[in-house]
Motif scaffolding. Structure first.
Motif, PDB file in Angstrom:
ATOM      1  N   UNK A   1       0.848  -1.189   0.000  1.00 16.27           N
ATOM      2  CA  UNK A   1       0.000   0.000   0.000  1.00 16.27           C
ATOM      3  C   UNK A   1       0.885   1.240   0.000  1.00 16.27           C
ATOM      4  N   UNK A   2       1.851   1.284  -0.875  1.00 11.06           N
ATOM      5  CA  UNK A   2       2.803   2.391  -0.883  1.00 11.06           C
ATOM      6  C   UNK A   2       2.143   3.652  -1.405  1.00 11.06           C
ATOM      7  N   UNK A   3       2.748   4.803  -1.063  1.00 13.58           N
ATOM      8  CA  UNK A   3       2.191   6.096  -1.439  1.00 13.58           C
ATOM      9  C   UNK A   3       2.279   6.307  -2.940  1.00 13.58           C
ATOM     10  N   UNK A   4       1.233   6.846  -3.537  1.00 11.53           N
ATOM     11  CA  UNK A   4       1.262   7.212  -4.943  1.00 11.53           C
ATOM     12  C   UNK A   4       1.427   8.713  -5.069  1.00 11.53           C
ATOM     13  N   UNK A   5       1.898   9.119  -6.226  1.00 10.77           N
ATOM     14  CA  UNK A   5       2.116  10.546  -6.451  1.00 10.77           C
ATOM     15  C   UNK A   5       0.795  11.288  -6.404  1.00 10.77           C
ATOM     16  N   UNK A  56      -9.848   5.500  10.568  1.00  9.79           N
ATOM     17  CA  UNK A  56      -8.549   6.162  10.443  1.00  9.79           C
ATOM     18  C   UNK A  56      -7.556   5.750  11.521  1.00  9.79           C
ATOM     19  N   UNK A  57      -7.966   4.846  12.416  1.00 13.31           N
ATOM     20  CA  UNK A  57      -7.018   4.283  13.376  1.00 13.31           C
ATOM     21  C   UNK A  57      -6.033   3.344  12.696  1.00 13.31           C
ATOM     22  N   UNK A  58      -6.433   2.766  11.568  1.00 12.41           N
ATOM     23  CA  UNK A  58      -5.626   1.735  10.930  1.00 12.41           C
ATOM     24  C   UNK A  58      -4.552   2.345  10.027  1.00 12.41           C
ATOM     25  N   UNK A  59      -3.350   1.798  10.152  1.00  8.47           N
ATOM     26  CA  UNK A  59      -2.286   2.060   9.177  1.00  8.47           C
ATOM     27  C   UNK A  59      -1.774   3.469   9.094  1.00  8.47           C
ATOM     28  N   UNK A  60      -1.889   4.268  10.155  1.00  6.37           N
ATOM     29  CA  UNK A  60      -1.488   5.670  10.040  1.00  6.37           C
ATOM     30  C   UNK A  60       0.018   5.867  10.158  1.00  6.37           C
ATOM     31  N   UNK A  61       0.760   4.806  10.547  1.00 12.41           N
ATOM     32  CA  UNK A  61       2.206   4.912  10.690  1.00 12.41           C
ATOM     33  C   UNK A  61       2.894   3.970   9.723  1.00 12.41           C
ATOM     34  N   UNK A  62       3.908   4.464   9.036  1.00 14.36           N
ATOM     35  CA  UNK A  62       4.657   3.655   8.081  1.00 14.36           C
ATOM     36  C   UNK A  62       5.554   2.669   8.816  1.00 14.36           C
ATOM     37  N   UNK A  63       5.669   1.450   8.261  1.00 14.52           N
ATOM     38  CA  UNK A  63       6.582   0.442   8.798  1.00 14.52           C
ATOM     39  C   UNK A  63       6.951  -0.531   7.694  1.00 14.52           C
ATOM     40  N   UNK A  79       2.633   1.759   4.209  1.00 14.72           N
ATOM     41  CA  UNK A  79       1.780   2.614   5.025  1.00 14.72           C
ATOM     42  C   UNK A  79       0.349   2.426   4.550  1.00 14.72           C
ATOM     43  N   UNK A  80      -0.579   2.904   5.334  1.00 18.05           N
ATOM     44  CA  UNK A  80      -1.982   2.775   4.964  1.00 18.05           C
ATOM     45  C   UNK A  80      -2.547   1.426   5.356  1.00 18.05           C
TER      46      UNK A  80
END
Length: 615
Positions: free
Chosen positions: A3-7, A499-506, A510-511
């Motif tokens: 679930x990586x960040x998209x542009x 919005x509790x889920x996945x808010x921190x990258x590891x 993220x996500x």
């Protein structure tokens, strides 16, 4: 699952830059300002960053004691001097609420709790111990109480003060300082006397107060509008003073039912006006309000003296403006959302936070009481999510639903479960990539909707259809401003849970992917996928069990007649159920023999889901 960040045009950095600019603008305003900043924007850190940038004295109030340490770390990292404000319950051994057993009857510790519960402050208890108890408090026997010692400091010596909402009543923590409320204070500024406590307190007060010409509560209610008492009542109100509302007389304190807020309760009784929904409402000056329900339940709102602060800012992810205005003293509140449109909010969820939402067709699913929990439907969703995603999801639901899952096979498909009421301040799911939110909170409408409406002088009721039937479910609506108040405790709570889920990258991710098993989401939220949840009928479960317990299992063939002999449903219904299993590819068939009959055989019936399916 990746679930990586998209542009995207909207990034976390641009959002935080906006938030920073909003802080600078808000603290320069004369009016109170409400900053709307969705979770994970860094609003708590941002307010400390503002204090460091400007060099101005800041006080932060929050309900979450676990945030105190985080604020302290942020201040230390920026070389800001800070102090966590003294707390009566935490630092006074006499009142200590963490003791293993309650204080003994007739002990001074129990008496102190009773007097504190009657509205006398912790500081007053210590300063006037011999007046109230005819002896010093146990915590004063070997010197000053640590609580009172910790109060002896000069706020000017600290860049940042950190404390609970209730400590905003202390003007020393407000004067010449900029004030931030981290999240909505809720009912922190409510005084809610128990049933009959208010009328007993008023009766005691009237017995001791010679200015008012009323003998008791009933006499006051019956004659309060008589012209002959108008001057006496007006004189008494004038003598109350601008902010005085406590009566600390010892002779009253010793009477059963005494409360230091008796003058304010008496004032409310004199001012009450009847609203259309049978609630009563009174304006008491200085932002103070009182309401009384048809069941004689009182609520008095006593905002802190925020006029003493240089500027006041509220921080909230999903705010209700009318409630903020009331708790901040019924003054004008400027609303400043960091994200300016629904499109930006949706973009923030998807692109910045990396949330993928799958919403079911479940309807509202009000799960607060636990009476309407549908274990079969919830089990069908969880079982299929487990199979579909290849891992068990974490779950947020009601306390009652959680308990029911734990007593059934549904729990086999849950990694971790938590209930709505235990989420505040929790980061348990910040690195969780697969979540399910089931059911919506539905607190008592009297407290969550009608009371807040009454405090604003509004009569709130459920609307009805053309035939006079009260609207329910997805059609539920209230008279203004009830819909906004209802959203605050239902839709916003569901969104906050998502919005509790996945808010921190590891680990480079993220996500989260979050299934939402309720329709109670804000209208601006758009699901990435919609699914239908279907449960198996009792007949279907009976047929499958008959096949799997048959001597021909797992490699034989069955006809409808053979199956019907082993179950309670008829041969024709068996045929329909077997066709349904065939469509789901659990079994297959051939036709032949007498009447070209169906002959069914297993494909993967060992994988048959216990509860149902999602489509």
């Amino acid at each position: 699952m990746s679930l990586s960040t998209t542009t995207s045009k909207l990034t976390l950095d641009t959002v935080r830059d906006r938030l920073d600019a909003t802080f600078h603008e808000a603290f320069e305003q004369d009016a109170n300002t409400l900053i709307e900043a969705l979770p994970a924007m860094g609003k708590s850190y941002g307010v400390v960053n503002w204090a460091d940038d400007t060099g101005r004295l800041l006080t932060v109030f929050t309900a979450r004691s676990e945030l105190y340490g985080q604020y302290e770390e942020w201040c230390a990292d920026r070389d800001l001097t800070y102090r966590t404000l003294p707390a009566f319950h935490r630092e006074c051994a006499t009142i200590d609420h963490e003791r293993e057993s309650p204080p003994a009857d007739n002990s001074i510790e129990r008496t102190v709790r009773e007097v504190y519960g009657s509205g006398i402050s912790g500081a007053q208890l210590h300063q006037n111990a011999e007046r109230y108890f005819e002896e010093r408090l146990p915590c004063q026997h070997d010197g000053r109480c640590p609580y009172m010692e910790s109060r002896d400091f000069d706020p000017e010596n600290y860049d940042v003060l950190i404390g609970h909402y209730l400590q905003a009543y202390n003007r020393d923590y407000l004067e010449d300082r900029y004030v931030a409320f981290d999240e909505f204070p809720g009912d922190a500024y409510f005084f809610t006397p128990a049933h009959n406590e208010a009328t007993r307190a008023i009766r005691n007060y009237l017995n001791a107060e010679e200015t008012l010409p009323f003998e008791n509560w009933r006499d006051l209610i019956r004659r309060r509008h008589n012209d002959e008492y108008e001057d006496a009542v007006r004189e008494w109100k004038d003598d109350l003073g601008f902010y005085f509302h406590r009566d600390t007389r010892v002779q009253l304190q010793r009477k059963p039912g005494f409360h230091a807020h008796a003058p304010l309760l008496t004032h409310a009784a004199l001012e009450f006006e009847l609203l259309d929904n049978e609630w009563e409402y009174a304006t008491l000056g200085s932002g103070r309000k009182a309401v009384r329900s048809p069941e004689d339940e009182w609520t008095v709102l006593i905002p802190p003296p925020l006029y003493a602060a240089e500027s006041v800012v509220g921080l909230d992810g999903t705010p209700t403006l009318s409630k903020w205005r009331l708790v901040l003293g019924n003054t004008w509140v400027s609303h400043e959302p960091v994200l300016k449109s629904d499109r930006e909010r949706r973009e923030y969820l998807r692109e910045v936070l990396g949330l993928e939402l799958i919403q079911t067709d479940a309807g509202t699913k009000p799960y607060q009481s636990g009476n309407s929990v549908n274990v079969s439907s919830d089990g069908a969703l969880l079982e299929n999510v487990h199979e579909r995603e290849g891992s068990k999801p974490s779950v947020i639901t009601s306390k009652q639903a959680k308990a029911q899952y734990e007593s059934t096979d549904v729990d086999e498909h849950i990694e971790v479960a938590e209930h709505y009421g235990n989420l505040k301040g929790s980061n348990e799911f910040e690195k969780t990539r697969l979540g399910v939110v089931i059911g919506s909170p539905h607190p008592p409408e009297g407290e969550a909707v009608q009371r807040w409406g009454a405090l604003d002088g509004k009569s709130v009721e459920r609307e009805t259809d053309e035939d006079g039937r009260v609207l329910k479910g997805d059609s539920l609506r209230f008279t203004p401003p009830g819909n906004a108040l209802f959203r605050d405790v239902v839709e916003y709570e569901v969104l906050q849970a998502v919005m509790r889920f996945g808010r921190t990258e590891s680990d480079g991710e993220h996500g989260a992917r979050v299934y939402v098993h309720t329709s109670r989401l804000p209208r601006w939220v758009e699901a990435d996928e919609r699914v239908a949840v279907a449960t198996w009928s009792d007949g279907m479960q009976e047929v499958v069990e008959a096949l799997r317990s048959s001597e021909k299992w797992p490699d034989g063939e069955w006809t409808n007649g053979e199956i019907a002999e082993r179950v309670s449903v008829g041969k024709r219904q068996v045929g329909e159920l077997m066709k349904e299993l065939d469509e789901e590819e659990y079994i297959t068939h051939r036709r032949g023999g007498r009447g070209n009959a169906y002959h069914w055989s297993n494909v993967r019936l060992e994988d048959f889901s216990a509860f149902g399916r999602i489509e």
